[in-house]
Structures are given as C-alpha cells and as structure tokens.
Design an enzyme around this catalytic site. Structure first.
Site, PDB file in Angstrom:
ATOM      1  N   ASP A   1      -2.562  34.768  20.283  1.00  0.00           N
ATOM      2  CA  ASP A   1      -2.200  34.308  18.945  1.00  0.00           C
ATOM      3  C   ASP A   1      -1.702  32.874  18.999  1.00  0.00           C
ATOM      4  O   ASP A   1      -2.118  32.104  19.862  1.00  0.00           O
ATOM      5  CB  ASP A   1      -1.148  35.249  18.347  1.00  0.00           C
ATOM      6  CG  ASP A   1      -1.293  35.410  16.847  1.00  0.00           C
ATOM      7  OD1 ASP A   1      -0.927  34.468  16.123  1.00  0.00           O
ATOM      8  OD2 ASP A   1      -1.763  36.472  16.412  1.00  0.00           O
TER       9      ASP A   1
ATOM     10  N   HIS B   1       2.837  32.680  12.989  1.00  0.00           N
ATOM     11  CA  HIS B   1       1.998  33.879  12.919  1.00  0.00           C
ATOM     12  C   HIS B   1       2.188  34.789  14.123  1.00  0.00           C
ATOM     13  O   HIS B   1       2.378  36.010  13.998  1.00  0.00           O
ATOM     14  CB  HIS B   1       0.542  33.428  12.793  1.00  0.00           C
ATOM     15  CG  HIS B   1      -0.448  34.513  12.582  1.00  0.00           C
ATOM     16  ND1 HIS B   1      -1.159  35.084  13.605  1.00  0.00           N
ATOM     17  CD2 HIS B   1      -0.862  35.126  11.458  1.00  0.00           C
ATOM     18  CE1 HIS B   1      -1.971  36.004  13.127  1.00  0.00           C
ATOM     19  NE2 HIS B   1      -1.810  36.051  11.813  1.00  0.00           N
TER      20      HIS B   1
ATOM     21  N   SER C   1      -4.213  40.664  10.086  1.00  0.00           N
ATOM     22  CA  SER C   1      -3.387  40.159  11.194  1.00  0.00           C
ATOM     23  C   SER C   1      -2.178  41.043  11.439  1.00  0.00           C
ATOM     24  O   SER C   1      -1.674  41.126  12.560  1.00  0.00           O
ATOM     25  CB  SER C   1      -2.893  38.742  10.888  1.00  0.00           C
ATOM     26  OG  SER C   1      -3.882  37.800  11.103  1.00  0.00           O
TER      27      SER C   1
END
Length: 1298
Positions: free
Chosen positions: A83, A311, A500
C-alpha cells in the site's frame, strides 16, 4: 482510481474519548452537560453509541469466532500490506495482543525515499563536510569502528504526501515568510508613495526632475514594490534539504538526518535499521511524519521509509489494529503482525510502479527474517489483458510457488459489469478479489443515516466477471470503517470507504483462519483457505457479480477448514481453462446469442510449488472422483469427472434460446468430491452470458418503460450496437418522486484486449421531480453495450425512471486519419448509416510530437536483497538518457510508445521516466500512463532519463535504441480547413459548412495540410518526420463532437522554403562557384589572427595585437579581441581594460550608428548587408562600454559611498547614457553591466530585477549567488534565505536515483 478507495461519500469523523486525566472539560461545561443529560433523561434514555459499527466485525463472524476462540486472533501470522505505507505511530499499531511489536518491518519498495550515500568521507576533528555545504558535528557518543561515513542529501518535501506538503508549506510561509514580507512590502509602498508625493509637491531636493538619477530613483522604488509583489505571487518553497549521514556501528547500520539544518547531528534523527531495531521517529515536531530507515548496497543507498498517503495505515488498522484498553476498536485480527511495503511512489502522486510491485513480491516470496502468510493489496489498475505479463508471472510465483495467500480489492469502478481491476484479475486466478458491502449498522455508526436500509453492495463497488470469464469478485466484506490514520494527518481516526477497506477486512479474516490452523497444527495452503472461504460465504439477496460467493463468514470458514482438514486436495489448485484461448471461465458478450455454443473446458490439478517442493508420491497418489452439477437449465455439462494428476477435458453446452433479451445470466458448473460432498465445491467453471437486444425500433432506438428504483437497486440493459453506429444518446426521465434522486449512469463496451475504460461513459446524475436528462456517449458498432443505471446505495426515497437509448452514425472511412504535408489533401468519406444526420466537420491540431533518440544507454545488474528474486535471480535495469531542448515555455508530456499504457500487463517489470533541468534538479516523473503526467517547462535544455527493469538483460539490450516521444501542447489549437470537393480544397474555395446527410448517404470530405508558417507552428522548429496530433469530428452538435471524435495525425514531410525572387534565374553549378580574390584571402588570414589574440598568453596576445593593428589600424575586431583577453586576466588588468575599452569606443563613429537606428525603413538595395555591418559596430561599441563600466564598478563596489571617487561615478553615468542610446538595460548584451551600475548607484531594486531576469533565463550557481547577494543588500533576508536553503536541491551533485 489507482487506490481502491472511494472518494464518494467519504468524510472525516473524529472520535474522542474522555477520562478524568485526559480531555477534562471545564466545570461550566460539566454543569451544562449534566443539565442537558438530565433534560434528556426526562423524556427518554439515551442509547449507547454503536461502536461495533465503526469497524464492523459482527457481520462477518469475527466477533462470534473470537468470543469462542480468543486465541484465534491472528497471533502467529504476518500480513504484508502492499500500500502507501503504514505508520507505526498510529493508534492501535504498536503491539499485538501478545505484546509483540505490531509492525515488524517497513519497506519503501518504490525507491522514492532512496538517498544516494555513495560518497564516503571521514571526520576531521569530529566534523564532516556535508553535501549541502554545512559542517556536520559528529556526536562523541557515536560508535563507528571503521571511521567511514556515507553522506547524502534528501529533500523533506519529496518524502511528504501531497496534503502534508501543502500544510507544511503553508505553515512555513505563515511563520517564516509572511511576517517579514508584509512589513517590507508596506515599507516599500510607503517610500514609493513619499516619492510620488514629493514629486507632486514640486520637491526634488535641488536636483533636476528630469535628470537620469531622479528617474532611476523613482523606477527603483517602483521596482522594489513590484519585486516584492512578484516574490509573493511566485513564492516557491522547495523545502528543507537535510544532510544524511550513514555509518555502521559494528552491529547495525545507523543513519542520522540533520533536521536541525545547522549541522547539529546530536539534535537530528538517529535511527537504526527498522527490521532489527524497530526504531522510528517523527521527521519534525511540526509534520508528525513518522519515518524509519533501511540500508542497501553496503551503505551506498539509504532508504528513508515514510508514507505517500494515509491510505495504508487505515488499511492496516482494519486488518490488524489492537487497542488493549479499547478492544471494541480493534481490527479484525489484532494478534497478527504487519509488514508494511510501500508500493505507491511519491514522485508520481502515490501511483504504484512496476519496480515497487516487483520488489514487494520478491520480499514476501522468501526471506530469512520472517514468513509472510497473507498479502493485502488495496491498489490496482485496469489492464488490457491479464493472461500474460511480467508482474503476472511474479504474482503467480508468490501464491502458487511460495504459498502466500493474496487478498486484493476488486476496485471502485462499478456498477457496470466487468469492471474488476488488476489484481485480482491477474494471470493466476488464485488471488482473492473482494467487493465492498455496507451493512445497516455501518449506515448508522459510520454515516449517521436517519434510518437503516437493508445491507447491500456499495454502488461504486466493481463487479465481475473478468473479461476472460473468471468471477473477479470472490467474496464481499464491509467496505467502510472509522479507524486509525497516520499522525501526520493530525487526527486520530477517519472514515474511509471503498473496496480498499473491504480487502483488509478479508485479509484479517484470512489471518484468523491461518492463526487457527497454525495453533491446531493443521497443514493448509492458499487453495484450502480460499475454498473454505468460498464454501462458507453467506449468499446475499443482491447482485451476484458484486458479492461473488457472498459475504465472508470467518467463523464458518474456520469451522469448515478444521472439520475437513488433511484431505488429498488441500494443497491442490484446479487450473480451469476454457476454449482455445484458455480463459479462466466462460464469458459470452459480443455475440447475437441466437444459437447454442459448445465450449471445451480443461481442468488440471496442480500441487503447491509443483516444480520445486512437490513430492512425486503425492502426484502418484492423487486421485479424485468428481460429481459435476449446474444450476441453470440453459447449461448442459457432464455429471462426473475422474481425475488423477493430469489435465482432463470435457464439453459444456450453452443454449441461450428462450432467454429474455437485454439481460445477463450467470451460472456455473460446480465440481464436488464424490466421497465428501459436504466439503463443498472443489472447483467451478463460472459462466456469464449476455443476451443482448438485437431488434431495435427503426433499427436504432430502444426504450425501457419506467421502473422503480430503490436504494442500491441496479438495472442493466444490454444492447447489440448496430455496426454503423458511432455514438448514442441516453435519456433518463424521472417520475413519481418529489425529491431529487441520485443515480449512477454507467455504460460500457468491451473490446478484445482492451481495458474496460476504453469505451466507457460514467456519470453521477441528480434527477429532479419529473425531470429528464440526456447524455451523449461514444460507441463502436458490433460490440454489446451495457447501459447500467443504479440508485445510490444510501437513497431513502424510491423513484421511477424511464430510459431511452438512440443510436446515431457518422462513420468515417478511416478510424485514424493521417495527412502527409507533401500530399496537401487527404480524403475522408463519412456515411450516415442509420438515420439522417447533420454534418459539420471540424479538424483541430492540439499537440506537436518530436521523437528523441537516446544519447546514452546502460544495462546494469541491480542485485542486493530487494532486487534479487529468490533462487539467486538478480534483476537488471536499463537506463536511457535523452536530451530535450525547449525553445519556448510549453507544456510537455514524455511518452515511451512501446511501453505506454501497460503496467500490470507489460512484458517488462517496470518503466519510469524522470525529467531534469540543466542543473540535474528533478522537475517531474511519469510512468506507463503518460497522459496523466505533463510538465510546464520554461525555455531551456533538459535531460530525460528512462528506466526499464527485467530479469533478462538480453531483453533490455534490445531496447538500447528505444525512441522517446515528447508531446508538446500547442499554445493555440490550429484549425484545418475542410472542404466538400477536391477542387475547392486545391483552390482554397468554399469551406465545408453544415450539411444534411440522408440515411445511407456518403459525403466525401477533403482535409488540407496546415501552413507550417502559421504563427502557432512557426516557432516549433519543425523538422521532417515530426508530427502534429489532433482530433477530427463530424457531428454538428457540440456534445456529440466531444464524444465521437477520431485521432488526426499530420506528418511533416518538408519545411517551408523561402520565396525566391521573381527575377532570379537558374544557374549552372559552374556559375555558382565564386572565384576567391587575394584580398579575401588576406581578410580571412586577418580574422584568423584576430581569433587567436584571446587564446594566446598575455604577452604573445599583445604582440599579435600590435602586429595586426600595424597592418590594419581600423580593424575593430582586433581591438575588441584584445579587450576581451585583458578582461579575462582578472582584477590586475582593470586599468588596461579601461584604457583598451576607451580605445575601442574612440574607434567607432557613433553618429552614423544613431542615424541608422533612428531610420524606420531602409530602402537601399543592400539594406541587409548594411544592417549586418551596423549591428556589428553597435555590438562592439556596447561591449566596450560594458567592459569599461564593469571595470569601473568592480573598483567602486567594495568602497563605501563616501569613499567612491565622484569622477569615476560620473564616468559610469556617462557610459550608462551612451548605452541607453541604443538598448534598454534589460537587453541581454548589457544586463551584466547595468546590474553592477545599479549596485554602485544604490539602486538595488533595479539591480535585483535584472539579476532575477538572468535567473529566469537560466538558473546557474553564479546567477543564484548574485540574486542572493542582491536580496541581502535590499534587506530582504527572508528571500535570500529561501534561495540559499534550497541551493542543495537546485544543484544536486547527481541525478535522482530510480
């Protein structure tokens, strides 16, 4: 999106808890709160906050599993997070449930955090000379047995994510710049106003108001104000440049980052390699950006690991956060440990790169430090194909050779079908793809909705199947959570939603399963875990393409795998290949669906790590009797299949006759172990068929009556697009609702080996009561079109919508039109194939392309831990260098055509380009998706470096001459003339206007080549072979022109020639030859001797000069050459320079020059020759004046104003007046002198303006030093400091590493 995180309906929610010691409130607030509580209690009691809905775990059986088996909490498992990077300082990411370190490794696989530390130095008296120029004091406490230090420089801003960079820039400006700048600007404005007031009052302090000095005084004051305003407008903070010092203490590599920016290493960040020491720290107290370090290549590369967005931390928190004091906030698998691998590259806006993906996969395959059990990847792209690629091969090894379970987000590109990204749509079908689901509890806790709705997939969640028939979505999971984010966001938690978020939830569930089987000492494989998940998922009453097998149920999956363990097929995957193209399933879409189809299916059992670790006895003993079943009457398949360790084939028959048209149908052929049917499906053949509407009203119109849309409702209409069609209009008409209704309109066509985004229309629509909206979308005939309309998942009000689709056609004879300038005219035929149409052709050129060839090519082995595939397979890289010259400011886009638009499907591992200025400062980067990366460049010289990687150096060698295309956006679009007849085109007659075409009519159109002398094209420096790119459209309607346009390429085949004189006549080669005279020989000899004056030593040059002047007393060039030679000698020659300059000036007759330049037009026949002579004399005169003045200024500048001889100052004034008779001070020939002159006269504002212009032309070390000095003289120390601090970043010692 690249990161599968939906930005729609995403918002930030702060959750704070209060205790007696933390977050105490004032007594007044407590009294108010008590009163409020009491008032509330008199009506009805307050409910508890639904913490369980913030990070939902009940829906997937997590709470049920852990309440019964607390030790199945993920302990003993490692999850790799591919990620944007995980923050070890974020809440819940410090320790596991067993008290172990949560984040056991942090890696930046992208290379964006790399620092070149190949420079090795030793300390002298405890001090190191850093690459920034600072003196770095080494603390006495450091232990460095070798005494050698590796040093480098890193820009803080290259580490920061975009939002953090914006915040820090803003804070630094408000703190360091604004307070000083505003005061200086106000003072400059006050002084200017005072001058203007004095002038208006007639006060000039005794000097003539028309004098040069008075004029310059006023101009200097105005310039100061202008410069300060310009500095504010063009404020550009490149950020801190940190010295990095790396050394080995005998046990571990350690690095120090001098965040003090003063060389005080004691107060800098001092960290050991993270994998060994688990040390991390905030870069500064202001940014709260937590970093760690790794070291490569024996200390020659320092890897600073940070985060390119928030994120990854949010994803890791969903998967595995652990809050010992607040377990209700835990992630799914709080006992699992995390390996953070950053695949997002800060240089290209957190986009993943092939390099990062390859390094990440190599790390998890096999290493001596830890065993990765699960991968979560909430990143992805859409690929044109997935059956073969370099990254696909590596991913195949990760799962099928090394046994790592890979979980991936499906994507946020729904609601249309076949919108799943890569991964999970990879070369291998062993990756678990996850869709996003929203539950009623999530609606309440996360979104604060007024009322609960039934659970459903999010509207934007990508749907299956894949283009080659696989499900794409394996299961679905909660796709939203409020949980931890990095500390640099200055918030504790945040709501994010998307697949996600669904993917790490599933990855956490997988960790729970693996934890359970490990604790029970039960063997497992990615295949047994996947089958357990699939066979126990809870099927929802929603779209099968969004949920896959259903909502994951981890408690059932654990029970299933424990109950059905130690089976013969536990380490076997069943590789399903359908048809001659060996697809992963059956997906029939672009067909008429008017007859049965037979499809061959091949199934082959393959053991985990078949080529390396599989035992021959396992293969010999493998034998299964399968029973096959299908759940659809339109499918016929065998009822049984006997399998040994070899491929078996059978036929599947699909009969679409009798199925309702306009719909999609899904079924599967399922295989069960005949001896253990209860274990569930061993493998399946997914079958998706689209039965499109083929009979349209009038051949071009489709209407669907009004249908009711409830929250989350998705309706699909499949239409076989008429072969002639080139665009369609979709009209939505709402009814039976008084409120505005929110819908998503998504239309898709699939072309073979093309991404789903190739022919696509996507629009979020708000329809009012009884309102209609029409949309235009480009289509291509012969391919089935899905028109998908979805009601937004959170809508509380039902509504009705009617859909009308109309197809149109203006089909050109060429899909791509190429016009060669040498041809002059290009014919294109346009046909209205479906219905009458209005035609209004338009052709525009928008870009200029030039092709660059490499100036340097180098293939080198990378190797090392992060660039070696297990098994001793090093990776190689090819670095290509290109020189780019920009003649004027422009927006450019580098494009490597051979590697463009492919990443996951590329035959090579990765590609990345970086563009540098002439000082090696990195200005921008880009990857495979070239259209996303453009740079605005000023006039100048640039270097582009392109990097390609692969395991095989021979493949890279073949690319050593790889050309690079650079697209330059035209300053203004160039319109081409279009005609309806050839004669009109060649005679520049009447251009094509709007005209009507009847059904089936064909209209020839003629495009003419552009004039290369056009003002927009003239300055491009076009050469034969270069091209101009644009678009061609035919429809009259503006919306249609945007949707239905075709690529246009104009190829330059010749250059415009200068017009010959009408009186010129052809001459023979003999006549062209001119006989050279002896006089010309003597002049050439004289010019050669003149050129050598400045090249010889001072004494020899002087002797040659005397000889020349004796022979040619009036030869100005010789005198100027002598002046240049003297001036190059330095300060000791200043008096000689002054004398020689006077000699040159006295040799020039100024009056004729002034007369010539005062004449507007010269009508003489030899005017051009005369102008050349005059320009030469003028330039000689100006250079002599400038060198004279510069020599005087050099003597005066070191002196204080009272000490400067008035005579010398007056000489400078006189020189200035003489120069200004010919040119302005800003002229490049005299700008250096005027900068010195203004400094002598105290007009530092004017001097700074000139130096600033020099810097704008070309930023060099010399010009930068002059500008810094000028700002310092003005007292603008804030501006001087800004430039000085950025010096190491503007002038790096080497190119940025890939």
């Amino acid at each position: 999106m690249r990161i599968w995180l939906s930005n729609i309906f995403s918002r930030i929610v702060h959750i704070q808890t209060h205790s007696a010691r933390k977050g105490e409130r004032s007594p007044n607030f407590l009294r108010s709160f008590a009163t409020t509580t009491k008032m509330a209690s008199t009506t009805e009691p307050l409910g508890d906050f639904p913490f369980w809905g913030l990070l939902p775990r009940k829906e997937t059986g997590v709470v049920s599993l852990l309440s019964k088996n607390p030790n199945f909490d993920g302990r003993g498992t490692v999850i790799a997070i591919f990620d944007s990077g995980v923050d070890p300082g974020a809440p819940g990411l410090q320790v596991t449930t067993e008290g172990k370190v949560k984040v056991i490794d942090r890696i930046d696989a992208s290379g964006a955090g790399d620092v070149d530390t190949s420079t090795v130095v030793e300390a002298t008296d405890g001090v190191i000379a850093g690459l920034t120029g600072r003196k770095l004091k080494v603390p006495e406490s450091w232990v460095n047995p070798s005494g050698k230090f590796h040093i480098g420089v890193k820009s803080a801003y290259t580490l920061y994510p975009q939002r953090l960079r914006e915040r820090i820039i803003k804070e630094r400006k408000e703190k360091q710049w604004d307070p000083v700048h505003k005061i200086l600007l106000a003072e400059a404005q006050r002084k200017l106003q005072l001058l203007e007031n004095n002038k208006s009052n007639g006060s000039n302090n005794g000097a003539s108001p028309n004098s040069l000095i008075d004029k310059m005084t006023k101009e200097d004051a105005e310039t100061r104000v202008s410069l300060l305003n310009s500095l504010e407008k063009k404020y550009n903070d490149l950020g801190p440049a940190y010295d990095c010092v790396l050394y080995h203490d005998g046990d571990v590599w350690r690095a120090c980052i001098d965040t003090s920016e003063r060389g005080e290493l004691e107060s800098g960040i001092h960290l050991g390699e993270y994998r060994i020491t688990h040390q991390w720290a905030s870069l500064t107290s202001a940014d709260q950006y937590n970093i760690s370090i790794n070291v490569h290549n024996d200390g020659n590369i320092l890897e600073i690991v940070g985060m390119c967005s928030s994120h990854g931390t949010h994803v890791a928190s969903i998967a595995s956060a652990n809050f010992p004091d607040a377990p209700e906030r835990n992630g799914v698998a709080p006992g699992a440990q995390i390996v953070s691998i950053t695949i997002g590259d800060n240089r290209i806006g957190s986009m993943e790169t092939g390099t990062a993906l390859a390094r990440a996969m190599m790390r998890v395959m096999e290493n001596s430090f830890y065993k990765v059990d699960v991968i979560n990847m909430s990143y992805g792209e859409h690929a044109h194909w997935s059956n073969s690629s370099r990254l696909g091969e590596l991913a195949h090894e990760v799962v099928n050779k090394y046994g790592v379970i890979w979980v991936s987000s499906a994507g946020n590109h729904g609601p249309a079908l076949a919108t799943v990204g890569v991964p999970p749509d990879f070369q291998s079908d062993s990756i678990i793809g996850v869709g996003a689901y929203v539950s009623p509890d999530m609606m309440t806790a996360e979104y604060s909705m007024i009322e609960k709705l039934p659970g459903c997939p999010y509207t934007w969640s990508s749907r299956g199947p894949t283009a080659d028939g696989a499900r794409g979505v394996t299961v679905c999971a909660p796709g939203g959570a409020i949980t931890s984010v990095p500390t640099f966001t200055l918030r504790s938690n945040q709501l994010m939603n998307g697949t996600s978020m669904a993917s790490p939830h599933t990855a956490g569930c997988v960790a729970l399963i693996v934890s359970a089987v490990k604790l029970k000492s039960i063997p497992y494989s990615p295949y047994s875990v996947r089958r357990a998940i699939q066979n126990t998922a809870m099927a929802l009453d929603v779209d099968v393409f969004a949920q896959g097998h259903g909502l994951i149920q981890v408690d059932r999956a654990v029970e299933h795998i424990l109950q059905h363990c130690n089976s013969i097929e536990d380490k076997v995957r069943f590789m399903v290949e359908c048809g001659s193209e060996r697809k992963k399933g059956i997906h029939l879409r672009n067909w008429l669906a008017d007859k049965p189809v037979d499809m061959s299916v091949t199934v082959e059992p393959v053991l985990l790590d078949d080529t390396r670790a599989a035992d021959a006895n396992q293969k010999l003993s493998f034998c299964m009797e399968m029973v096959l079943t299908s759940n659809a009457p339109w499918i016929r398949a065998p009822s049984c299949l006997q399998m040994s360790y070899t491929a078996r084939s059978f036929q599947v028959s699909i009969d679409p006759r009798g199925l309702e048209r306009g719909r999609v149908y899904f079924a599967s052929v399922k295989a069960y172990n005949a001896s253990n049917v209860e274990k569930g499906i061993m493998f399946e053949v997914p079958i998706t068929i689209v039965v499109p509407v083929i009979d349209l009203l009038h051949g071009y119109k489709y209407t669907c009556p009004a249908e009711v849309f409830r929250a989350g409702c998705v309706r699909r209409h499949f239409l076989y697009v008429p072969v002639e069609s080139t665009w369609a209009t979709v009209t939505l008409k709402s009814s039976h609702s008084e409120k505005c209704q929110r819908f998503t309109l998504h239309a898709v066509q699939l072309k073979p080996d093309c991404s789903v985004k190739t022919i696509e229309f996507y629009k979020v629509v708000n329809l009012g009561s009884n309102e209609s909206s029409t949309f235009v979308l480009g289509v291509r005939g012969g391919y089935t079109l899905e028109v998908c309309l979805a009601r937004w998942w959170s809508s509380l009000v039902d509504g009705q919508v009617e859909i009308d689709v109309d197809f149109h056609s203006l089909r050109p004879s060429h899909e791509e039109v190429t016009l060669f300038c040498s041809d002059g005219v290009q014919r294109v035929d346009v046909r209205a194939g479906l219905r009458p149409e209005e035609v209004s052709p338009q052709a525009y050129l928008k870009h200029h392309t030039q092709v660059l060839t490499p100036t340097e090519s180098k293939v080198e082995v990378l190797g090392g831990l992060r660039d070696t595939i297990p098994g001793g397979r090093p990776v190689y890289q090819l670095i290509l260098s290109y020189n780019l010259s920009v003649s004027k400011a422009a927006e450019v886009t580098p494009k490597c055509a051979l590697l463009s638009d492919v990443l996951y499907e590329s035959a090579f591992e990765s590609q990345l380009w970086m563009l540098f200025d002439h000082n090696k400062q990195l200005l921008g980067s880009g990857d495979a998706y070239c259209t996303k990366y453009s740079l605005k460049l000023e006039k100048g010289e640039y270097t582009i470096r392109l990097h390609v990687r692969h395991e095989r150096p021979d493949l890279l060698e073949k690319l050593s001459d790889l050309p690079l295309t650079v697209l330059t956006k035209l300053s203004q679009e160039v319109k081409l003339d279009v005609y309806t007849s050839f004669n009109a085109a060649v005679t520049c007659g009447k251009k094509a206007q709007s005209l009507s075409l009847g059904t089936g009519a064909v209209q020839p159109l003629y495009l003419t080549a552009p004039s290369l002398t056009d003002k927009t094209l003239k300055g491009l420096g076009l050469t034969p072979g270069q091209a101009l790119l644009g678009t061609l459209s035919f429809a009259k309607d503006e919306q249609v022109r945007k949707a239905d346009q075709y690529p246009l390429r104009v190829v330059v085949t010749e250059l415009p020639c200068k017009k010959r004189s009408s009186t010129s006549t052809a001459t023979s080669p003999e006549e062209k030859k001119e006989t050279k005279t002896h006089t010309e020989y003597l002049e050439a000899l004289r010019d050669l001797q003149t050129a050598w004056i400045a090249k010889l030593d001072c004494e020899s040059g002087e002797q040659l000069h005397k000889e020349l002047m004796a022979a040619h007393p009036e030869h100005l060039a010789a005198q100027l050459a002598r002046l240049q030679a003297l001036d190059a000698g330095g300060a000791q020659n200043r008096q000689a320079v002054i004398a020689q300059a006077k000699q040159v000036v006295s040799s020039v007759d100024v009056a004729p020059l002034l007369a010539f330049y005062g004449t507007k037009t010269d009508t003489r026949s030899d005017a051009a020759k005369i102008k050349t002579q005059m320009d030469k004399q003028r330039n000689t005169l100006l250079e002599a004046h400038c060198r004279h003045g510069s020599a005087l200024s050099a003597d005066l500048i070191p002196l204080q104003h009272p000490e400067r001889p008035q005579e010398s100052v007056e000489q400078l004034d006189a020189i200035t007046v003489e120069i200004m008779k010919f040119v302005e001070p800003s002229d490049s020939k005299v700008i250096g002198f005027f900068a010195s002159y203004y400094q002598v006269r105290g007009f530092d504002g004017l001097a700074a303006r000139l130096i600033q212009r020099q810097c704008e032309e070309k930023w060099t070390r010399e010009n930068e030093a002059k500008l810094t000095e000028a700002y310092t003289r003005l007292g603008w120390t804030h501006a001087a400091s800004l430039i000085a601090n950025s010096h190491p970043l503007r002038f790096p010692t080497s190119f940025t590493l890939f």
